[in-house]
Design a protein around this motif. Structure first.
Motif, PDB file in Angstrom:
ATOM      1  N   GLN A  90      33.161 -18.058  44.821  1.00 10.73           N
ATOM      2  CA  GLN A  90      33.014 -18.682  46.127  1.00 10.73           C
ATOM      3  C   GLN A  90      33.335 -17.750  47.294  1.00 10.73           C
ATOM      4  O   GLN A  90      33.207 -18.152  48.440  1.00 10.73           O
ATOM      5  N   SER A  91      33.720 -16.513  47.018  1.00 10.99           N
ATOM      6  CA  SER A  91      34.096 -15.600  48.092  1.00 10.99           C
ATOM      7  C   SER A  91      33.267 -14.314  48.038  1.00 10.99           C
ATOM      8  O   SER A  91      33.472 -13.475  47.153  1.00 10.99           O
ATOM      9  N   ASP A  92      32.371 -14.163  48.995  1.00  8.91           N
ATOM     10  CA  ASP A  92      31.588 -12.934  49.082  1.00  8.91           C
ATOM     11  C   ASP A  92      32.495 -11.734  49.321  1.00  8.91           C
ATOM     12  O   ASP A  92      32.241 -10.639  48.815  1.00  8.91           O
ATOM     13  N   ASP A  93      33.553 -11.935  50.119  1.00 13.36           N
ATOM     14  CA  ASP A  93      34.487 -10.843  50.396  1.00 13.36           C
ATOM     15  C   ASP A  93      35.179 -10.373  49.119  1.00 13.36           C
ATOM     16  O   ASP A  93      35.311  -9.166  48.886  1.00 13.36           O
ATOM     17  N   LEU A  94      35.625 -11.307  48.304  1.00 13.28           N
ATOM     18  CA  LEU A  94      36.289 -10.941  47.054  1.00 13.28           C
ATOM     19  C   LEU A  94      35.307 -10.239  46.114  1.00 13.28           C
ATOM     20  O   LEU A  94      35.651  -9.239  45.478  1.00 13.28           O
ATOM     21  N   GLN A  95      34.080 -10.722  46.049  1.00  6.93           N
ATOM     22  CA  GLN A  95      33.064 -10.078  45.210  1.00  6.93           C
ATOM     23  C   GLN A  95      32.816  -8.643  45.659  1.00  6.93           C
ATOM     24  O   GLN A  95      32.770  -7.719  44.844  1.00  6.93           O
ATOM     25  N   SER A  96      32.676  -8.451  46.964  1.00  2.00           N
ATOM     26  CA  SER A  96      32.443  -7.104  47.498  1.00  2.00           C
ATOM     27  C   SER A  96      33.631  -6.195  47.229  1.00  2.00           C
ATOM     28  O   SER A  96      33.467  -5.034  46.854  1.00  2.00           O
ATOM     29  N   PHE A  97      34.825  -6.726  47.424  1.00  2.00           N
ATOM     30  CA  PHE A  97      36.040  -5.956  47.196  1.00  2.00           C
ATOM     31  C   PHE A  97      36.135  -5.504  45.738  1.00  2.00           C
ATOM     32  O   PHE A  97      36.435  -4.340  45.448  1.00  2.00           O
ATOM     33  N   ILE A  98      35.876  -6.410  44.822  1.00  2.00           N
ATOM     34  CA  ILE A  98      35.995  -6.101  43.395  1.00  2.00           C
ATOM     35  C   ILE A  98      34.976  -5.043  42.978  1.00  2.00           C
ATOM     36  O   ILE A  98      35.277  -4.165  42.177  1.00  2.00           O
ATOM     37  N   ARG A  99      33.783  -5.106  43.540  1.00  2.00           N
ATOM     38  CA  ARG A  99      32.728  -4.151  43.170  1.00  2.00           C
ATOM     39  C   ARG A  99      32.877  -2.792  43.847  1.00  2.00           C
ATOM     40  O   ARG A  99      32.330  -1.802  43.382  1.00  2.00           O
ATOM     41  N   SER A 100      33.586  -2.735  44.955  1.00  2.00           N
ATOM     42  CA  SER A 100      33.637  -1.520  45.765  1.00  2.00           C
ATOM     43  C   SER A 100      34.555  -0.449  45.172  1.00  2.00           C
ATOM     44  O   SER A 100      35.731  -0.698  44.914  1.00  2.00           O
ATOM     45  N   PRO A 101      34.032   0.777  45.024  1.00  2.00           N
ATOM     46  CA  PRO A 101      34.861   1.875  44.520  1.00  2.00           C
ATOM     47  C   PRO A 101      35.637   2.605  45.630  1.00  2.00           C
ATOM     48  O   PRO A 101      36.391   3.518  45.342  1.00  2.00           O
ATOM     49  N   VAL A 102      35.467   2.210  46.885  1.00  2.00           N
ATOM     50  CA  VAL A 102      36.090   2.947  47.984  1.00  2.00           C
ATOM     51  C   VAL A 102      37.572   2.668  48.171  1.00  2.00           C
ATOM     52  O   VAL A 102      38.262   3.461  48.789  1.00  2.00           O
ATOM     53  N   TYR A 103      38.064   1.582  47.646  1.00  2.00           N
ATOM     54  CA  TYR A 103      39.478   1.252  47.814  1.00  2.00           C
ATOM     55  C   TYR A 103      40.320   2.008  46.804  1.00  2.00           C
ATOM     56  O   TYR A 103      39.948   2.144  45.638  1.00  2.00           O
ATOM     57  N   GLU A 116      25.769 -20.118  30.357  1.00  2.00           N
ATOM     58  CA  GLU A 116      25.897 -19.579  31.697  1.00  2.00           C
ATOM     59  C   GLU A 116      24.932 -20.352  32.586  1.00  2.00           C
ATOM     60  O   GLU A 116      23.733 -20.387  32.324  1.00  2.00           O
ATOM     61  N   VAL A 117      25.466 -20.976  33.615  1.00  2.00           N
ATOM     62  CA  VAL A 117      24.657 -21.797  34.511  1.00  2.00           C
ATOM     63  C   VAL A 117      24.758 -21.229  35.920  1.00  2.00           C
ATOM     64  O   VAL A 117      25.862 -21.099  36.459  1.00  2.00           O
ATOM     65  N   THR A 118      23.621 -20.894  36.497  1.00  2.00           N
ATOM     66  CA  THR A 118      23.584 -20.408  37.868  1.00  2.00           C
ATOM     67  C   THR A 118      22.838 -21.440  38.693  1.00  2.00           C
ATOM     68  O   THR A 118      21.740 -21.866  38.323  1.00  2.00           O
ATOM     69  N   SER A 119      23.457 -21.851  39.786  1.00  2.00           N
ATOM     70  CA  SER A 119      22.855 -22.855  40.658  1.00  2.00           C
ATOM     71  C   SER A 119      22.890 -22.375  42.099  1.00  2.00           C
ATOM     72  O   SER A 119      23.650 -21.475  42.444  1.00  2.00           O
ATOM     73  N   ALA A 120      22.070 -22.993  42.937  1.00  2.00           N
ATOM     74  CA  ALA A 120      22.016 -22.612  44.351  1.00  2.00           C
ATOM     75  C   ALA A 120      23.267 -23.068  45.092  1.00  2.00           C
ATOM     76  O   ALA A 120      23.692 -22.438  46.054  1.00  2.00           O
ATOM     77  N   GLU A 121      23.854 -24.153  44.655  1.00  2.00           N
ATOM     78  CA  GLU A 121      25.077 -24.703  45.242  1.00  2.00           C
ATOM     79  C   GLU A 121      26.035 -25.040  44.108  1.00  2.00           C
ATOM     80  O   GLU A 121      25.608 -25.233  42.972  1.00  2.00           O
ATOM     81  N   GLY A 128      17.059 -23.686  45.023  1.00  2.00           N
ATOM     82  CA  GLY A 128      17.313 -24.962  44.363  1.00  2.00           C
ATOM     83  C   GLY A 128      17.105 -24.793  42.867  1.00  2.00           C
ATOM     84  O   GLY A 128      16.631 -23.761  42.402  1.00  2.00           O
ATOM     85  N   GLY A 129      17.454 -25.794  42.091  1.00  2.00           N
ATOM     86  CA  GLY A 129      17.272 -25.740  40.650  1.00  2.00           C
ATOM     87  C   GLY A 129      18.400 -24.995  39.952  1.00  2.00           C
ATOM     88  O   GLY A 129      19.437 -24.712  40.544  1.00  2.00           O
ATOM     89  N   LEU A 130      18.161 -24.662  38.678  1.00  2.00           N
ATOM     90  CA  LEU A 130      19.175 -24.032  37.832  1.00  2.00           C
ATOM     91  C   LEU A 130      18.571 -22.934  36.978  1.00  2.00           C
ATOM     92  O   LEU A 130      17.381 -22.973  36.667  1.00  2.00           O
ATOM     93  N   ILE A 131      19.416 -22.017  36.577  1.00  2.00           N
ATOM     94  CA  ILE A 131      19.107 -21.077  35.502  1.00  2.00           C
ATOM     95  C   ILE A 131      20.187 -21.295  34.460  1.00  2.00           C
ATOM     96  O   ILE A 131      21.375 -21.186  34.759  1.00  2.00           O
TER      97      ILE A 131
END
Length: 186
Positions: free
Chosen positions: A45-58, A117-122, A156-159
């Motif tokens: 739910q957090s784009d910031d946390l996702q970016s932080f975790i992926r970033s090698p600059v820190y 694994e379920v990916t949804s738009a919301e 919308g929808g699911l994967i």
């Protein structure tokens, strides 16, 4: 399990297995699963946390300080908190999402369940998640644990992925198919 062609998946499986074995030793699998779920939800739910975790600059120190803040906010303590600290100290935070997914698969297999694994738009409501679990249980003949992710680009929808099978009913895919069909006609 995971695609072994990716070095991250092998790494994630090794870390997930270590976490799972710690849980079995402590007889605290349910507690560990709840903490892992809280961290995964925060991540999803957090784009910031996702970016932080992926970033090698820190730096490792910056990652540790930020991780401490996240763990305190989520009230995650004990084995999962220590485990995530070790992952951060080893400069492997980028693998945390895959580690958590692999851990959930191990827990599901331990219980005789299968993991989807379920990916949804919301984010799925509890009612929708329960309905999806029931439908998958009827289809597969065994209990199903859902590993949910949110991807707003689906529109919308699911994967839904179960093992090597995937059902993509996302609006994005349907629109792409329609666009391709329109090009072929014209």
């Amino acid at each position: 399990m995971a695609d072994t062609s990716s070095p991250v998946s092998g790494l994630a499986e090794r870390y997930a297995t270590a976490l799972f074995e710690l849980a079995e030793d402590e007889k605290g699998l349910a507690e560990l699963e709840a903490d892992v779920g809280r961290f995964a939800t925060m991540h999803d739910q957090s784009d910031d946390l996702q970016s932080f975790i992926r970033s090698p600059v820190y730096s490792a120190e910056e990652q540790m300080r930020a991780l401490e803040g996240v763990l305190n906010h989520a009230e995650i303590k004990g084995i999962v908190a220590n485990f995530l600290r070790v992952v951060a100290a080893n400069r492997r935070l980028f693998a945390v999402p895959d580690i958590l997914t692999a851990f959930r698969k191990l827990v599901a297999a331990h219980r005789g369940e299968t993991s989807a694994e379920v990916t949804s738009a919301e984010p799925l409501s509890e009612a929708h998640a329960a309905a999806l679990k029931d439908a998958l249980k009827q289809s597969l003949g065994k209990d199903v644990t859902l590993d949910t992710k949110v991807d707003p680009s689906l529109i919308g929808g699911l994967i839904v992925k179960v093992g090597s099978r995937m059902i993509d009913s996302s609006l994005r895919t349907k629109l792409s198919s329609l666009k391709l069909a329109m090009k072929e006609v014209g």
